[in-house]
Structures are given as C-alpha cells and as structure tokens.
Design an enzyme around this catalytic site. Structure first.
Site, mmCIF file in Angstrom:
data_model
loop_
_atom_site.group_PDB
_atom_site.id
_atom_site.type_symbol
_atom_site.label_atom_id
_atom_site.label_comp_id
_atom_site.label_asym_id
_atom_site.label_seq_id
_atom_site.Cartn_x
_atom_site.Cartn_y
_atom_site.Cartn_z
ATOM 1 N N SER A 84 -8.901 -0.065 7.118
ATOM 2 C CA SER A 84 -8.851 -1.019 8.229
ATOM 3 C C SER A 84 -7.405 -1.261 8.622
ATOM 4 C CB SER A 84 -9.532 -2.321 7.831
ATOM 5 O OG SER A 84 -8.847 -2.911 6.760
ATOM 6 N N SER A 105 0.983 -9.723 -0.291
ATOM 7 C CA SER A 105 0.621 -8.305 -0.230
ATOM 8 C C SER A 105 1.087 -7.593 1.033
ATOM 9 C CB SER A 105 -0.891 -8.152 -0.396
ATOM 10 O OG SER A 105 -1.574 -8.964 0.541
ATOM 11 N N GLY A 113 -16.215 -13.445 1.310
ATOM 12 C CA GLY A 113 -16.443 -12.123 0.727
ATOM 13 C C GLY A 113 -16.083 -12.099 -0.743
ATOM 14 N N LYS A 143 0.805 -1.223 0.000
ATOM 15 C CA LYS A 143 0.000 0.000 0.000
ATOM 16 C C LYS A 143 0.843 1.281 0.000
ATOM 17 C CE LYS A 143 -4.570 -1.239 0.632
ATOM 18 N NZ LYS A 143 -4.522 -2.540 1.231
ATOM 19 N N GLU A 156 -9.929 -13.799 -3.532
ATOM 20 C CA GLU A 156 -10.732 -13.216 -2.452
ATOM 21 C C GLU A 156 -10.993 -14.257 -1.369
ATOM 22 O OE1 GLU A 156 -13.979 -10.233 -4.140
ATOM 23 O OE2 GLU A 156 -14.310 -12.254 -4.903
ATOM 24 N N ASP A 188 -17.231 -10.764 -3.443
ATOM 25 C CA ASP A 188 -18.015 -9.764 -4.179
ATOM 26 C C ASP A 188 -17.483 -9.523 -5.594
ATOM 27 O OD1 ASP A 188 -15.889 -8.391 -2.497
ATOM 28 O OD2 ASP A 188 -16.419 -6.785 -3.864
#
Ligand SMILES: *Cc1c(COP(=O)(O)O)cnc(C)c1O
Length: 324
Positions: free
Chosen positions: A82, A308, A212, A57, A208, A214
């Site tokens: 989060s 990640s 979750g 990130k 994923e 999605d």
C-alpha cells in the site's frame, strides 16, 4: 513454522546492518522535554521518518535484495504494497540495478505512487478492498520468473527492519519498554530479536489500530487470525493477517499488543508537528499514541518509541490536523 531453529536470529540483524552500511541512514534518536513531562518517563524517539524514502522499510527491502544471486537480479523482483514497501523495493532495486515491478492499490497516496514510479519501478494497480494483491504479485512472479519480495513475512526483510532498533539500543543503551508500530509484524519481530539480545529485560509492545487488532486477537487465540481489511487512517497497518514467521517471533518474544484509535493517532501527529517539527504519517504515530495511553505504567522508565515513517500527502496531513 514451529521449529525455533529455522527462525531468524539477532545474528541475522547484525549481518543486515553490515549490508546496509553506507546505504541506509543512521536515523536520529530525539528527545522532547514536553513529552517526557507528559509521560512521566524518559522517551527516546527513533526517527525512521528520516530514513531514505521516508520509512524503515528501506532497511528490509535493501537487505532482501542484497542477498539475491546475479541470475535472480537479472530476472528482476516483484512486490505488493500500500505504499512504503513499494518505495523501499523500488529504491533498493534502483541502487542495485535490478528491474522492479510493484503492485499497488489504485487509491494509494499520490505521493507514494509518484515516488515509486520515480525510482524507476513499473506500477501495477489493484483494489485494496476487493483484490488479492499477494495473488497478483505471485502471479506476475511466476509468469515472468521474477523474485517475489514480501513486505514482512521473510527472514531477510524482518532482519533488515531489526536494524532500526539495533541503532537505537547502540545509541541509548538498555530500555525498560519499547513501543513499535505494527502491521504484518516485520518491524516488531526484527525489533524483538534485537531487544532480547541487547536489553533482555525490556518489555516489547506492538501497537495496532483499534479497527484492525488482528495480532492482538491472534495472540489471544494462539494462532493467526485473519480480519477484513480494517478502515483506519493508519494505512501502513491495514494488513488483514500477521505473517507466519513474524507471528512465531512475536509469540515468543513480544510482551503484548496495544491498540489506539484514529483520533489518538491524530493527536500524536499533531504533537510531532507542533512540538518536534516533524511530519509523521498516521501509521508512524501508533507507537507514541500507545505510550501516551500507557503512561501510568511507564512512570520513571526509559522508553523507546520507534517512529516508523513520514510519508503522507501534505494535503491529507493538513486535513487530518485541522479535524483533530
Ligand atoms: C509497513 C509499515 C508499518 C508496519 O510494518 P510491519 O513490518 O508490516 O509490521 C508501520 N509503519 C509504517 C510507516 C510502515 O510503512
């Protein structure tokens, strides 16, 4: 957002790499004979758990903040997260001397809260199951004239995230498949832009948590699906809906989305700890867990696995490993 000409491109990833030079670590790409034997493939593991602040990130956050004007920098930035995006924006803001306010869940890991404050940011708390963090952050931005930095659905953020895959392909050359941890799709969309340019035949998969899925549902329905905040140990992938820009890129460039269970994540966490001596956070284990699950289709292939991040409280880490 259906106009392809408005979407970020591989050129934006290259420009981000220039901005990040001297600020982001060029993280190692590791191999494990044990893993290669288990997969029947050659795996190249890109270790963003060793990135500054412990996750990829930093790349997107720093790239986005680098592009602000002097006036925008003086007014400051606000973000919600989060965890890792919070630290990424806080650290980038500290480096660039920009005031930062971060909206974080009350139950975010103590390590992440402390790190964010440690970088000099102001933390505002919220309830991750009932509050709308986006609305809180946008409200603060409007009230104080600060620039809002979204965690994934922003051209500069996702272009920055794409520099991890850029380094991977530069180091190891073309791949047959690439597995990428997936929340809101910043890392996946940036990786896909890079992969299509540098390794056009590489299959690109997002991963994923099963609780979750999605993005998997969104691809099946051809439009973004919103789900309730999923309950999973993969706290970096608890996003209820993929981004608008990230989804457009994923729809065009990504070959599929895999899902894995929390138990599979713990198995991969144990593998990294035991065999590779690495602390990887649950969300960072999505990519390896999916590659192991899909190993029958990977025989003899060259496979990229992006780890990640590595930010997990050690108490929590030990607890998860002792359960598995
Ligand atoms: C944010 C995050 C993800 C998900 O990234 P997106 O760009 O939102 O898809 C995955 N793993 C870790 C460790 C993260 O911090």
């Amino acid at each position: 957002m259906h106009d392809a000409s408005a979407l970020p491109t591989f050129e934006d990833v290259l420009a981000a790499a220039v901005r990040l030079q001297g600020h982001a670590h060029r993280t190692p790409v590791l191999q494990s004979r044990t893993l290669n034997a288990q997969l029947g493939a050659q795996a190249f593991i890109k270790c963003e758990n060793f990135q500054r602040m412990g996750a990829f990130k930093f790349r997107g956050g720093f790239n986005a903040l680098s592009r602000l004007t002097p006036a925008e920098r003086r007014a400051g930035v606000v973000a919600y997260s989060s965890g890792n995006h919070a630290q990424a924006v806080a650290l980038s803001a500290q480096i660039l001397d920009i005031p930062a306010t971060i909206v974080m869940p009350h139950d975010a890991s103590p390590a992440k809260l402390a790190a964010t404050r440690g970088y000099g940011a102001t933390v505002v708390g919220y309830d991750r199951y009932t509050d709308d963090a986006l609305a809180i952050a946008q409200g603060l931005a409007a009230e104080h004239g600060m620039r809002f930095i979204p965690p994934f659905d922003h051209p500069d953020v996702l272009s920055g995230q794409g520099t991890a895959a850029l380094e991977l392909f530069q180091e190891v050359g073309e791949l047959d498949a690439l597995f990428v941890c997936l929340g809101g799709g910043g890392l996946l969309s940036g990786s896909a832009l890079t992969a299509k340019a540098l390794s056009p035949t590489c299959k690109i998969y997002g991963v994923e948590p099963e609780a979750g899925n999605d993005v998997q549902q969104s691809l099946q329905q051809g439009q973004r699906v919103r789900i309730a905040t999923p309950v999973t140990i993969a706290d970096g992938a608890q996003t209820p809906m993929v981004g608008e820009i990230t989804f457009e890129i994923i729809r065009r460039l990504v070959d599929g989305v895999h899902t894995v269970t929390d138990a599979q994540l713990v198995q991969s966490m144990r593998f990294y700890a035991e065999r590779m001596k690495m602390v990887v956070e649950p969300t960072g284990c999505l990519s390896l867990a999916a590659a192991i699950q899909a190993s029958e289709q990977l025989q003899g292939q060259r496979v990229g696995i992006i780890v990640s991040g590595g930010n997990v409280d050690l108490g929590r880490f030990a607890q998860l490993l002792s359960q598995g």
